[in-house]
Design an enzyme around this catalytic site. Structure first.
Site, PDB file in Angstrom:
ATOM      1  N   CYS A   1      38.595  44.469  49.356  1.00 28.89           N
ATOM      2  CA  CYS A   1      37.283  44.993  49.733  1.00 28.89           C
ATOM      3  C   CYS A   1      36.334  43.917  50.301  1.00 28.89           C
ATOM      4  O   CYS A   1      36.453  43.517  51.448  1.00 28.89           O
ATOM      5  CB  CYS A   1      36.670  45.706  48.542  1.00 28.89           C
ATOM      6  SG  CYS A   1      35.401  46.933  48.980  1.00 28.89           S
TER       7      CYS A   1
ATOM      8  N   LYS B   1      40.384  39.472  42.539  1.00 19.21           N
ATOM      9  CA  LYS B   1      39.350  39.498  43.584  1.00 19.21           C
ATOM     10  C   LYS B   1      38.384  38.318  43.434  1.00 19.21           C
ATOM     11  O   LYS B   1      37.811  38.097  42.370  1.00 19.21           O
ATOM     12  CB  LYS B   1      38.590  40.822  43.501  1.00 19.21           C
ATOM     13  CG  LYS B   1      37.553  41.031  44.591  1.00 19.21           C
ATOM     14  CD  LYS B   1      36.902  42.404  44.427  1.00 19.21           C
ATOM     15  CE  LYS B   1      35.894  42.698  45.525  1.00 19.21           C
ATOM     16  NZ  LYS B   1      35.294  44.041  45.369  1.00 19.21           N
TER      17      LYS B   1
ATOM     18  N   GLU C   1      41.441  50.140  46.042  1.00 15.70           N
ATOM     19  CA  GLU C   1      40.684  49.533  44.955  1.00 15.70           C
ATOM     20  C   GLU C   1      40.195  50.634  44.012  1.00 15.70           C
ATOM     21  O   GLU C   1      39.840  51.733  44.443  1.00 15.70           O
ATOM     22  CB  GLU C   1      39.492  48.764  45.537  1.00 15.70           C
ATOM     23  CG  GLU C   1      38.677  47.997  44.503  1.00 15.70           C
ATOM     24  CD  GLU C   1      37.490  47.279  45.119  1.00 15.70           C
ATOM     25  OE1 GLU C   1      37.065  46.266  44.543  1.00 15.70           O
ATOM     26  OE2 GLU C   1      36.976  47.734  46.167  1.00 15.70           O
TER      27      GLU C   1
END
Length: 283
Positions: A171, A131, A58
Site C-alpha cells: 500500500c 510493511k 492488504e
C-alpha cells in the site's frame, strides 16, 4: 524463525515461458470467518484460471471500525488460524500464495506488524515482509493513522517465485521509490493495498505505472475495492501492469479476480530496447 529474504543485487531467475498470475480484490468487513470464506472462493477461481501465483489484498482478513480489532487477532509467526488458512489454500490449489497482510505480533504489546506472508505450493512459508511505511492522512473529517496500532518493519524483501525475482511491498510503500530500488533487479513487484478512495482516485494508477516503468518489471496490485460495512470506501482498481507501463488487467470495484500473463520475453524486450537499469549512475 522469521523467514525474510532481504533484497540482494542478484540476477533474477526468470521463468522460461509465460506464467499466469492473479490479483484478488475483496471488500472485507469485521467478520473474519466471512472474509476467509469469500477469499477462499476467489483463490479457487484464480487457480481454476491457471494462475501459479495468486496475491490477496492488504487487510484481507479484517477491516473494522475498531482499530484494536486487528491487535486482538494477531498471531505469532507460524501459529494461528489465518496462517493455517493461507498454507492450506496454497497446498490445496498447488499455487504460490501471497497472503495480502496478516496482523502478526509486534514488540509493542498494543500493536501489530502488518505482514505479507508468502506460501509456496506445498504450503510452506517462503517469505515474510513487514510493511515499512505507515500511512497517515487527514483532510476534513477523513483521518488515518496506522502508526497508532502498527509497528513498522525495516527490511526490504524479495524472493524467487514461479514468476521470477519477486519483490514485496504494501500500500503506502508505493509512494517511496527508493524501497523498490533497494530490491535490485526484479521481474515482479507485488503490492497488496487498501488505498482510500480519495488518494486512490488521485494517485493509484499513475504511481503503479511509474513503479513498473522505472523498474522495467511487472507490477501486480491486489486491492480492497468498495464500500465496507464500517462505512470506509476503498479505491479498488486491482491491476496487473507490464514493464512498459501498460495496464493488462483491472477490476474497478467489488470482489473478483484479475488474471494476466507475466512474459519473460516482454521483460527482456523492454530492457534491451531501453536499457535504463544499466544506465543508472546513482544508488
Amino acid at each position: 524463525m522469521t523467514i525474510t529474504k532481504p533484497a540482494e543485487s542478484v540476477e533474477a531467475a526468470l521463468p522460461e515461458a509465460p506464467v499466469r498470475i492473479a490479483a484478488v480484490q475483496t471488500v472485507s468487513g469485521p467478520d473474519v470467518d466471512a472474509n476467509l470464506k469469500a477469499v477462499d472462493a476467489l483463490i479457487a477461481e484464480a487457480a481454476a484460471e491457471g494462475a501459479c501465483l495468486v496475491a490477496l489484498p492488504e487487510y484481507f482478513p479484517l477491516i473494522s471500525s475498531d482499530e484494536m480489532a486487528k491487535v486482538r487477532i494477531r498471531e505469532a509467526e507460524g501459529e494461528g488460524p489465518l496462517q493455517s488458512f493461507l498454507a492450506d489454500a496454497a497446498r490445496r490449489h498447488g499455487i504460490w500464495l501471497v497472503g495480502g497482510t496478516v496482523p502478526l505480533q509486534a514488540e509493542v504489546q498494543n500493536k501489530v506488524r502488518n505482514s505479507t506472508l508468502v506460501f509456496d505450493a506445498q504450503g510452506r512459508l517462503a517469505a515474510r515482509y513487514d510493511k515499512i511505511h505507515l500511512f497517515g492522512f487527514q483532510r476534513a473529517e477523513e483521518r488515518y493513522d496506522e502508526a497508532a496500532t502498527i509497528e513498522p518493519g525495516s527490511t526490504p524483501c524479495c524472493f524467487d517465485s514461479p514468476a521470477g525475482r519477486t519483490g514485496l511491498s504494501v500500500c503506502y510503500d508505493l509512494r517511496f521509490p527508493e524501497l523498490f530500488r533497494a530490491m535490485g533487479e526484479l521481474d515482479l513487484i507485488v503490492l497488496p493495498a487498501a488505498f482510500t478512495y480519495t488518494t486512490g482516485r488521485a494517485h493509484w494508477e499513475v504511481l503503479l505505472r511509474a513503479r513498473a516503468i522505472e523498474n522495467q518489471c511487472y507490477v501486480m496490485a491486489p486491492a480492497q475495492g468498495g464500500r465496507h460495512p464500517n462505512g470506509r470506501v476503498t479505491w479498488g482498481h486491482s491491476m496487473i501492469i507490464d514493464p512498459w507501463g501498460e495496464v493488462l488487467a483491472c477490476r474497478e470495484v467489488g470482489e473478483g479476480v484479475v488474471v494476466s500473463e507475466l512474459d519473460p520475453a516482454r521483460i527482456a524486450a523492454v530492457r534491451d530496447s531501453l536499457p535504463a537499469l544499466r544506465h543508472r549512475r546513482l544508488g
